[in-house]
Motif scaffolding. Sequence first.
Motif, short mmCIF file in Angstrom:
data_model
loop_
_atom_site.label_atom_id
_atom_site.label_comp_id
_atom_site.label_asym_id
_atom_site.label_seq_id
_atom_site.Cartn_x
_atom_site.Cartn_y
_atom_site.Cartn_z
N SER A 127 -26.79 -26.09 71.09
CA SER A 127 -27.10 -26.61 72.43
C SER A 127 -25.87 -26.60 73.33
O SER A 127 -25.94 -26.22 74.50
CB SER A 127 -27.67 -28.03 72.32
N PHE A 147 -32.71 -29.57 77.32
CA PHE A 147 -32.60 -29.52 75.87
C PHE A 147 -33.91 -29.99 75.25
O PHE A 147 -34.47 -31.00 75.69
CB PHE A 147 -31.47 -30.44 75.39
N ILE A 170 -27.52 -34.42 70.66
CA ILE A 170 -28.00 -33.69 71.83
C ILE A 170 -28.29 -34.66 72.98
O ILE A 170 -27.98 -34.37 74.14
CB ILE A 170 -29.26 -32.87 71.48
#
Length: 277
Positions: A127, A147, A170
Motif C-alpha cells: 500500500s 486503500f 494501513i
Amino acid sequence: MPELLDLLSSSLHRGSTVFVTGGGSGINLGIAETFARTGAKVAICGRTEDKLVAATARLRDLGADALYAVADVRDHDALTAALALTESRFGPVSAVIAGAAGNFNAPAEKISANGFKTVIDIDLLGSFNTAHAAFAQLAETSGSILFVSAGQAYCPTPNQAHAGAAKAGIENLMKNLALEWGQYGIRVNTVVPGPIAGTEGVERLSAEVGAEQWRQAVPLGRFGTTADIGVMAAILASPLGGYVTGSQIVVDGGFGLAGFGMLRRDWMSLESEGARS
C-alpha cells in the motif's frame, strides 16, 4: 447488481484515469469495472498475467480504455514502471485504488515469521509503495487514494493476527498520508468491505463455516456485492467526495458491529491455505 450501478452517471469519471492494484479479480476488479462504467480510463496491475488479460477484456467490453501491467506491489520499481506506462497511455492518474492483499487462516502460534512478513509486505508495504509511486501524478491531478482495508484492522479476529496487524497499519498510514498530502490536494481514505459474495475468501470460509451462519451474522441479512464496494469507491474518488479525506468508510452491512463473535467457535477451528488477490 445493475440497479445499483445504474444510479451512477456514466460520465462521473469521464476524462479521468484510475489505477487499481490487485485488479485481476475479486473486489478490486469490481471496483475497476465500476470506474469503467462511469467513463474512466482504467489501468490494473497484479502478479498473474492470465487474470489480468481476462480482466482487461472485461473492462474493454464495458467501453473503457483499459490496460494492464504485471507488477508485484512489493516491488516499488515495478509499480513505478506500471504507473509510468499508465501515464504515457492515458495521462496522469486521478484515482488510485490500493487493493492488492494476501491472507491465509491460521492461529498465531502456527504462523511462521515468513508467513507473517509476507502478509505485511503485500498489504502494508504494498500500500505504501503504491501511494508513494503514484504521488507525483496524484499531486498533478489533486487526486484520490483509496486503500482497501478490512474489519480485522479494528476487530480482533481469530486466526488473523497477521492480516489484522497489516490492515491496522494501513489505517494509520491512510491518516498520516491524508494529513501530510492534503496540501497537495490529495485525498486519502480507506474502504472496509464486509463479506462480499463471489470472492474467494467468502466462498472458502462460508463453505467451511456455513453460508447461512455468515448471513445471520450480517444485520442487513445478506452478503455484499462487488458493486456495493465499487460504487462507494467511485463516489469517494469523484467531486461528490471532494471534502472527504482521512476517513475510514465501512461498507459491511453492519457485520462489524458485533464483530466475529457469532462465528468465533467455528472460525477458530479453521486452518486453510492462503488466498492472495
